[in-house]
Design a protein around this motif. Structure first.
Motif, PDB file in Angstrom:
ATOM      1  N   CYS A 244      10.984  34.736  -3.028  1.00  0.00           N
ATOM      2  CA  CYS A 244      12.249  35.872  -3.552  1.00  0.00           C
ATOM      3  C   CYS A 244      12.167  37.226  -3.354  1.00  0.00           C
ATOM      4  O   CYS A 244      12.712  38.160  -3.217  1.00  0.00           O
TER       5      CYS A 244
ATOM      6  N   ILE B  12      12.272  38.804  -0.020  1.00  0.00           N
ATOM      7  CA  ILE B  12      13.352  38.916   0.620  1.00  0.00           C
ATOM      8  C   ILE B  12      13.888  40.345   1.040  1.00  0.00           C
ATOM      9  O   ILE B  12      13.816  41.270   0.397  1.00  0.00           O
TER      10      ILE B  12
ATOM     11  N   SER C 168      21.579  33.387   4.564  1.00  0.00           N
ATOM     12  CA  SER C 168      20.400  32.674   5.000  1.00  0.00           C
ATOM     13  C   SER C 168      20.610  31.634   6.211  1.00  0.00           C
ATOM     14  O   SER C 168      19.606  31.530   6.929  1.00  0.00           O
TER      15      SER C 168
END
Length: 671
Positions: A417, A420, A478
């Motif tokens: 994460c 990202i 996503s």
């Protein structure tokens, strides 16, 4: 949009682009209509002038009594047919209450024209002066607020636009062989009724050549004439010349057929282009690809497939391709769609290399992430399930993570994460999506799946301006296309809906009006909520085994009940089930209506999110049902809500609750 007509007490609403609706005044179709919910009538824009004539006292067939305009049809105690022509009257008619007779609109129009003193030299029918023409459009400039109207042919015009009749004949560069005559009663039946240049309907007012059967609408003739020559186009090196005639051709820029007025290049063996394609940009950004794409004619031999629609590209025509990715190409028309292209021409502009890295690496184990003010340290110790990642709001578990170096700060991120991208291109928006951290003081709804999210990272179209700002959660943003889903054999593509184009989701049966994923060939569509549902989930409170998403069966019979809310499940829609125990659960009962829910966080100021894991379930103040979802909401007055749907509905937040799913324990039948 609602408004009032003069002399009509109820408000009316406009319905756009409904050519199939029959007018209750004229039986004809003119596009946009007005509808009154109280009187149940539908009237075209071009028939609104009738509301200026509420009463008639001197009709030759009924002199001495008042004929009054009715909008609810002929009274029940009267003959429903017109007193003059014998036809059955519609909802708009004129009625004499003394004699109990009815006249339809067509039989009234002759009288209206006969008594009109306005006989203009530029129109062959008498006109009436319209006092309240704000809702009617001028046939010349297409703006509202007309001054003159012809009841017979429905011709309408502003007083300021009458100057066009000063030139009843013109010589136009798009038709130099003969002069064009001005017509105000529409194109003759013996011609192609559309403009020979742009292909739009000509309307009442146009220029016409009866020798060549050539029609030219007002836009192409006067307001914004189409250039005869294009000397400096981006996609071709020579000057292009307009061929103003009806002719079938295949456009060299896009490979699609056309039927009128192309641009041609005389120097290149009459290469032909649609008018729109002749002015295509040369270099652009598209939301389906990370690099710039540029126009190329032709692509060259090979098997090419469009990166937007995934259909085959004929390499002998023009298309857009990427200089970095040698096998990537897009149809010319797909690349320049408004939902794909950001409408900026980049030819001659230096490409800026943007920093999309979300963190600065201090050393091998320490980073500074742009969403947090402290340094984050890398760790790999397994943590208990209650510790959640700030970005995805999922348990850290045994995954590698970064946590805040400050002992008093609980900020923690999965390593994945933390990586990202800070900014990216995605098909959900023609402009860049920018990563940001959800602000707990502002409740936001994902524009794709239409679900409220509590915490976590989100993507926004513009974090500095509220103008048309849109938000997309991490899951929806996503998704990549082509998208493969277990519920359908073929790949699914993104569809931007709107303007009456709606799709029904196969997962939940709800109509989607904005975004969908689908297979057009099979007429199979999913909304983003169903497309992003987890395939397996665990709910230890109800079953020790993983629950699997079941795609329903249109031929299913029998009844099945949800083990959480004890309401019936529609077996034709999706639900969760345990293949070992036979447990069945509603989608809503499993995933609820708030994404990235985190215990103890606030949805709005003073509204707390709490786990629903006690033996005594609280009572929802809105639906008066026990809270049955995995969480419930409680405000500072200890008032409880079973879902965000009930909270928004009780607080009249129609913008939110009208887009949310209703809990199955609130409405029947259950979803």
């Amino acid at each position: 949009m609602s408004l009032y007509f003069e002399g009509h007490q109820d408000h009316v609403s406009i319905i756009k682009h409904r050519d199939g609706l029959e007018c209750d005044a004229c039986d004809r179709s003119f596009g946009d209509v007005f509808s009154c919910g109280e009187c149940k009538f539908i009237v075209h824009r071009k028939c609104v002038f009738m509301f200026d004539i509420q009463e008639i006292f001197d009709h030759p067939s009924h002199d001495g009594h008042c004929l009054k305009l009715l909008t609810t049809g002929a009274p029940d105690h009267t003959d429903q047919k017109c007193h003059l022509c014998g036809k059955r009257t519609k909802r708009l008619l004129y009625h004499c209450s003394d004699c109990k007779l009815n006249l339809d609109i067509d039989c009234i129009i002759d009288h209206i024209c006969a008594r009109s003193p306005l006989k203009m030299p530029w129109h062959h029918h008498p006109l009436i002066k319209v006092e309240h023409g704000n809702n009617m459009l001028c046939d010349f400039c297409n703006e509202s607020g007309i001054d003159y109207c012809c009841p017979r042919c429905r011709f309408m015009i502003h007083e300021r636009c009458v100057f066009v009749f000063d030139s009843p004949e013109i010589t136009h560069p798009s038709h130099v062989r003969h002069p064009l005559k001005l017509l105000s009663n529409g194109a003759p039946d013996y011609t192609n009724l559309k403009c020979h240049i742009c292909g739009d309907a000509t309307g009442n007012l146009l220029y016409h050549c009866d020798i060549c059967k050539f029609n030219l609408d007002m836009r192409c003739a006067v307001r914004t004439p189409t250039p005869i020559a294009l000397p400096n186009v981006k996609i071709h090196e020579h000057t292009l010349t307009l061929m103003p005639r009806l002719i079938s051709f295949v456009c060299d820029a896009c490979g699609m057929e056309g039927d009128r007025a192309p641009y041609v290049c005389v120097q290149c063996d009459f290469m032909v282009f649609h008018q729109e394609c002749a002015q295509l940009p040369r270099v652009i950004n598209v939301n389906h690809h990370d690099h710039r794409v540029s126009y190329k004619y032709s692509l060259g031999p090979g098997e090419w497939r469009c990166g937007v629609c995934w259909e085959e590209i004929d390499w002998s025509y023009g298309a857009y391709s990427c200089s970095i990715c040698p096998h990537y190409a897009i149809h010319s028309l797909c690349a320049t769609r408004r939902d794909v292209w950001d409408m900026r021409e980049l030819d001659g502009k230096t490409e800026e290399i943007e920093d999309i890295t979300p963190f600065k690496k201090n050393d091998d184990n320490t980073i500074t992430h742009f969403t947090h003010e402290h340094n984050l340290s890398k760790d790999g110790i397994a943590l208990k399930k209650s510790i959640l990642c700030v970005a995805c709001v999922c348990p850290i578990g045994s995954d590698t993570f970064y946590n805040c170096s400050e002992s008093s700060c609980s900020f923690i991120l999965h390593e994945t994460c933390a990586n990202i991208s800070k900014k990216k291109r995605h098909f959900l928006s023609p402009v860049h999506l920018v990563l940001c951290l959800q602000n707990q003081r502002n409740t936001e709804t994902c524009n794709a799946c239409r679900q409220v999210f509590c915490k976590g990272f989100i993507y926004s179209t513009n974090i500095y301006s509220t103008y048309r700002k849109k938000f997309f959660d991490l899951i929806c943003s996503s998704i990549t296309v082509p998208f493969f889903h277990g519920s359908h054999d073929h790949h699914l593509l993104f569809l931007k809906l709107g303007r009456g184009n709606v799709k029904t989701c196969k997962g939940c049966g709800i109509v989607e009006k904005e975004y969908a994923i689908g297979c057009i060939k099979c007429n199979y569509f999913l909304d983003f909520r169903c497309a992003t549902l987890p395939l397996t989930v665990r709910l230890p409170r109800y079953d020790d085994h993983p629950l699997t998403l079941c795609y329903g069966d249109e031929k299913a019979s029998g009844k099945c009940w949800c083990d959480i809310c004890e309401r019936e499940i529609n077996l034709k829609t999706w639900f969760y089930t345990c293949k070992d125990c036979g447990v069945t659960l509603h989608i809503f009962c499993v995933v609820w209506d708030i994404k990235f829910a985190k215990t103890g966080e606030q949805i709005n100021d003073g509204v707390e999110l709490l786990p629903n894991n006690t033996s005594s379930r609280p009572l929802c103040v809105n639906c008066q049902c026990r809270c049955l979802g995995p969480f419930f909401l409680k405000n500072y007055n200890n008032i409880c809500y079973c879902s965000y749907y009930c909270y928004a509905r009780l607080h009249s937040m129609r913008y939110f609750w009208s887009k949310l799913r209703c809990p199955p324990w609130v409405l029947e039948p259950n979803t």
